[in-house]
Structures are given as structure tokens and as C-alpha cells.
Design a protein around this motif. Sequence first.
Motif, short mmCIF file in Angstrom:
data_model
loop_
_atom_site.label_atom_id
_atom_site.label_comp_id
_atom_site.label_asym_id
_atom_site.label_seq_id
_atom_site.Cartn_x
_atom_site.Cartn_y
_atom_site.Cartn_z
N PHE A 222 9.14 -13.04 -13.56
CA PHE A 222 10.52 -12.54 -13.66
C PHE A 222 10.93 -11.64 -12.50
CE2 PHE A 222 7.75 -9.88 -16.36
CZ PHE A 222 7.95 -8.63 -15.81
N THR A 223 10.11 -11.56 -11.47
CA THR A 223 10.50 -10.75 -10.32
C THR A 223 10.23 -11.49 -9.02
OG1 THR A 223 10.43 -8.50 -9.40
CG2 THR A 223 8.33 -9.51 -9.92
N ASP A 224 10.87 -11.04 -7.97
CA ASP A 224 10.76 -11.65 -6.65
C ASP A 224 10.15 -10.72 -5.62
OD1 ASP A 224 12.56 -14.23 -7.01
OD2 ASP A 224 13.62 -12.56 -7.93
N GLN A 225 10.13 -9.42 -5.93
CA GLN A 225 9.63 -8.43 -4.98
C GLN A 225 8.78 -7.40 -5.70
OE1 GLN A 225 12.82 -6.53 -2.82
NE2 GLN A 225 13.73 -8.47 -2.14
N ILE A 226 7.78 -6.90 -4.99
CA ILE A 226 7.02 -5.72 -5.41
C ILE A 226 7.27 -4.67 -4.33
CG2 ILE A 226 4.73 -4.78 -5.88
CD1 ILE A 226 5.67 -6.86 -7.94
N ASN A 227 7.87 -3.53 -4.74
CA ASN A 227 8.37 -2.56 -3.76
C ASN A 227 7.67 -1.21 -3.93
OD1 ASN A 227 10.01 -4.61 -2.90
ND2 ASN A 227 11.84 -3.88 -3.95
N PRO A 228 6.58 -0.99 -3.19
CA PRO A 228 5.74 0.20 -3.37
C PRO A 228 6.02 1.30 -2.35
CG PRO A 228 4.57 -1.42 -2.08
CD PRO A 228 5.96 -1.97 -2.29
N SER A 229 5.52 2.49 -2.65
CA SER A 229 5.50 3.57 -1.67
C SER A 229 4.57 3.20 -0.52
CB SER A 229 5.00 4.86 -2.33
OG SER A 229 4.69 5.84 -1.35
N HIS A 230 4.96 3.55 0.69
CA HIS A 230 4.15 3.19 1.86
C HIS A 230 2.77 3.81 1.82
CE1 HIS A 230 4.14 6.97 4.24
NE2 HIS A 230 5.30 7.20 3.66
N SER A 231 2.63 4.94 1.14
CA SER A 231 1.33 5.63 1.12
C SER A 231 0.33 4.97 0.19
CB SER A 231 1.54 7.09 0.69
OG SER A 231 2.03 7.15 -0.64
N THR A 232 0.76 3.95 -0.55
CA THR A 232 -0.11 3.33 -1.55
C THR A 232 -0.56 1.93 -1.17
OG1 THR A 232 1.74 2.33 -2.79
CG2 THR A 232 1.11 4.60 -3.36
N ILE A 233 -0.22 1.45 0.04
CA ILE A 233 -0.48 0.05 0.36
C ILE A 233 -1.42 -0.11 1.55
CG2 ILE A 233 1.71 -0.72 -0.60
CD1 ILE A 233 2.77 -0.98 2.28
N SER A 234 -1.91 -1.32 1.70
CA SER A 234 -2.77 -1.71 2.81
C SER A 234 -2.42 -3.13 3.18
CB SER A 234 -4.24 -1.64 2.41
OG SER A 234 -4.50 -2.60 1.37
N ALA A 235 -2.96 -3.61 4.29
CA ALA A 235 -2.74 -5.01 4.66
C ALA A 235 -3.29 -5.94 3.59
CB ALA A 235 -3.41 -5.30 6.00
N GLY A 236 -4.42 -5.58 3.01
CA GLY A 236 -5.00 -6.42 1.96
C GLY A 236 -4.11 -6.49 0.73
N TYR A 237 -3.52 -5.35 0.34
CA TYR A 237 -2.64 -5.35 -0.84
C TYR A 237 -1.41 -6.21 -0.58
CZ TYR A 237 0.22 -3.84 -4.75
OH TYR A 237 0.99 -3.82 -5.88
#
Length: 291
Positions: A222-237
Motif C-alpha cells: 500500500f505504499t510507494d516510498q519509504i522516507n527515513p531520517s538521513h541519520s538512520t540509513i546506509s547504502a545497504g538499507y
Amino acid sequence: MHARAVAATTTALLGTAALLLPASDVRAVETGEPPTVIAHRGASAYAPENTLAAIDKAARLGIRWVENDVQRTRDGRLVVIHDDNLRRTTDVEEVFPDRAPWKVKDFTAAEIARLDAGSWFGPSYAGARVPTLAQYMRRVEHNHQKLLLEIKNPELYPGIEQQTLKVLANEGWLDRSHLSQRLVVQSFSVDTVRTVHELKPGVRTGLLGTPNVADLPAYARFTDQINPSHSTISAGYVAAVHAFTGAHGRPLAVSTWTVNDARTARKVAGYGVDGIITNTPDVVRDAVQGP
């Protein structure tokens, strides 16, 4: 359990693959295009957030995508403001000194329209108002901009999803061209994102936050995007998110927030994000697009 196992394996494999590439090459491998720059609450480093002045400033900077926040008044009108409290970005304490704690839901739209939503930012913006969602949509349309619309605090406003879609429909934003190119509705609430999709399946949606990869198969329905805080992500994620197909048949996209400096912008662009949400859209644009 099977979906979780598959997701965990995907994360491990994609994370390893992404780390084998220089960060600057990760997104280039996927699309060869820089991420979309999205003006957070308008160009909010340069004009008072969520006002018409802020999206006008974004337009003057050449920024096509803007982000905003929607809440509801006591008499059922939708207004564009981030906090559920009017104190930080208006003069409500002066105009209505006896109405503490000054919650948006406790004031009518007419009362909120009396408030100065610009002087706190700077004297040149004195008299700026909290716009209704309808007023805001008309200015976005006038500016030929695109909109990432966040439904804030939906637990405070039962039925706000349907009401938001009604305003969008009334303003002509639920036709094919807007739905395909110019509108995304997002929220931190999984239930709200799901509800928007169920009420109007053609609307692209985004889930704010950094959910576990194991939960993405369910959310992708039911969604098209996952929009996280920049401090919580990596290239792998980011790569793991891209491995799933979203509600409209395309890989889940990632728009990260809130990035306001060139170094961080280049870093998350290297991760392969699709969009960068920023208060300083010109700085981020120049960092990720170059001369």
C-alpha cells in the motif's frame, strides 16, 4: 516467517553488494540521475515554514517539489502547519492569551487566519498567514510545483485521510496527470498510509520512518516510498528498500530528511536515495547536481 527470512537475506546480500561500490557510484549504477530535491515545508531556511512565502521562495530558486504538513481546526478545516500547537510559528499567545495550550484543534479556521505566522521568522514576513490546505494547493498549482503532503498527527483528527483527499479532489489534484507526476501523500502512521491507499488507490503514498526490512513486504502492498531520517540509513538499507516493488508496480523509492548541508547531501546521494528533503534546497541541489 518466510517473508521475513527472504527480506533478511535480501538485506544482507544487497548491503554487501552496495558496500563493494564507492558511495558516489551506488546511485549512478541504478539510475544515473541525481536525487530529486524537495523543499521541506517550502524553502524554510529562507522564509517562514509552511507559508505561501516559503513555497514561492522555492519556486524562485527553481525547486519543483515542496513538502508540507496538514492538520485540522476545531471547525473541521484543514490548515498547513507542522506543530499541533500554534505557539512556535504564530503570535497566538498575544492574540489569544487566555487560550492555552494553543492547540490547532482548539481554534477555528477564522481564528487561525487572524494570526501572524511570519514575524517570528523575520520582520519582512510580518503578516504572513497560516494557509488553509485549499489556499496552499492553489499556490502550488500556480507555481507549477509538485507536492509531498504529510498528514500530521492523524490520531488527533479521525477521518482526516478522507477529508484530505476530498480537498485534493476539489482542487483538481486527483486527475491522472497530478497523480502520476505531481503528488505523494505521506505519514508516519502506517494506518493512515494504508487508509489513503484504500480510499484512493491511484494516489502515490510514502511511509515516514525507517522500518525494518522484514516489514517491507507488507508495507509495499500500500505504499510507494519509504522516507527515513538521513541519520538512520546506509547504502545497504537503501538498496534493500529498492529491492521491493511498491503499490504501483515500481521499486520502492527512498526520500530522506532533513539534509541541509552539501557534505551530507553528497553522502546520501551516494547511498542511492531517490529524493532529498531539505530546508536549503539550493545548497542540496548544487551539491548533488553540480555545475
